[in-house]
Design a protein around this motif. Structure first.
Motif: not given
Length: 377
Positions: A149-174
């Protein structure tokens, strides 16, 4: 490629690691995978069942409430911090990973920390909108911090190397289809409400949903599937006391456990549930309207933050557990369905938040970090 995963304590930490590991095994069959978890944790059972090699260390967290019992537990935790680091170092040296992936929980702390000390590149994955303590500490030196979730980035240190990837979801559900699922379940054209509080059950949700089911039975407006969980075998009797006789209500499907969750979620028009990170990613992947009731009994109230990420985007309705009643739940259901396109609007906004290629994004980050480390070796 040799990849070591570390994470555990809850399914929310374990399942993403298994999903990533499964994707790597499928797309790169030569990849050697080792999963390190906590001795006695649920990962000790789930990981071998998924077909992956498992090694364990022993670690626990600090108890915040002061009592004689907790002082003893905290003393034990201090000892385990040292011993778990030693155990982790031996496992890492034996396996010789090219890269380590931490998905949260106490156990990922000593494992990922030791990997970084040994000069092995390490990345972490944060499933929640409000990061856990372990990941916040590891983020300072991690090669990448992968966010669901993009909202999480503000809770990490400014120099943390963050990248948005999402959560893996079970293929049978998606991949589950709404119309096919409704046909298989024998549903008619009325809206379907799906509700659950987890495999064990949540008393507050069960009690409120009991009143909702009575309303649904009387009005006949909705079809409803509810999973009450292992510890709520009293629920059918409670419904009888409230005058709801299940044998006379074909629109009510009451179950202890929902074994066909992908089908039920795909068929649903509205989902009532907790706000665990993986559940919310599943709702987004299916584009479902939801009423979220965050558990107040989780670390740092992270389910509330998870829910608010959707609420702020008009993708869900929130009811805090302290406010939850059957009447309020019925009122929110009626508001959603009485508003033209109300459920569809919430669902469409949830779908906009979905990241369907999470596994691919995570694999790409792993390879980028690995390639970069080789260049600088």
């Amino acid at each position: 490629m040799r990849v070591l995963f570390a994470g555990g304590g809850t399914a929310g930490h374990i399942n993403p690691a298994l999903a990533i590991a499964g994707y790597l095994r499928e797309t790169e069959p030569d990849t050697a995978i080792l999963y390190v978890g906590n001795a006695g944790g649920m990962e000790e059972r789930l990981v071998p069942a998924a077909g992956f090699e498992f090694r364990s260390v022993k670690i626990s967290g600090f108890q915040r409430k002061l009592s004689l019992k907790n002082i003893k537990r905290n003393a034990q935790t201090l000892v385990r911090i040292v011993t778990s680091s030693q155990q982790a170092k031996k496992i890492i040296r034996d396996f010789k990973p090219d890269i380590c992936v931490g998905t949260g929980g106490y156990v990922s702390g000593p494992v990922i920390r030791e990997a970084m000390k040994l000069g092995i590149p390490a990345v972490i994955h944060e499933q929640n909108a409000y990061p856990g303590v372990t990941n916040r500490m590891l983020a300072k030196k991690a090669s990448r911090v992968m966010l669901a979730v993009a909202d999480a980035q503000r809770h990490f240190d400014a120099d943390a190397r963050c990248v948005l990837t999402g959560n893996p979801v079970r293929q049978e559900l998606s991949r589950a289809d709404k119309e096919d699922s409704r046909h298989t379940l024998g549903l008619d054209a009325r809206p379907l409400i799906l509700s659950f509080g987890g495999s064990l059950g949540a008393r507050s949700i069960n009690e409120a949903v009991a009143d909702l089911l009575v309303h649904s039975a009387r009005s006949g407006k909705y079809q409803h599937i509810h999973g009450y969980g292992q510890y709520a075998k009293w629920m059918p009797e409670l419904l009888e006391e409230k005058g709801l006789h299940l044998s006379e209500c074909p629109n009510i499907d009451l179950r202890e456990y929902i074994h066909d969750m992908p089908q039920c979620m795909a068929a649903a028009d509205l989902v009532i549930c907790r706000a665990g990170a993986i559940t919310l990613s599943e709702l987004q992947s299916q584009g479902k309207a939801s009423i979220l009731i965050p558990s107040p009994n989780v670390a740092e109230n992270h389910q509330y933050h998870n829910a608010m990420a959707l609420v702020k985007r008009n993708a869900a309705v929130l009811i805090e557990e302290k406010d939850l009643t059957g009447e309020l739940l019925w009122q929110k259901v009626e508001e959603i369905f009485s508003r033209p396109g109300g459920a569809a609007e919430l669902g469409a906004n949830a779908a906009k938040m979905a990241i369907p290629d999470a596994c691919q994004r995570i694999a790409k980050v792993i390879h980028e970090v690995l390639d970069s480390s080789k260049k600088h070796a």
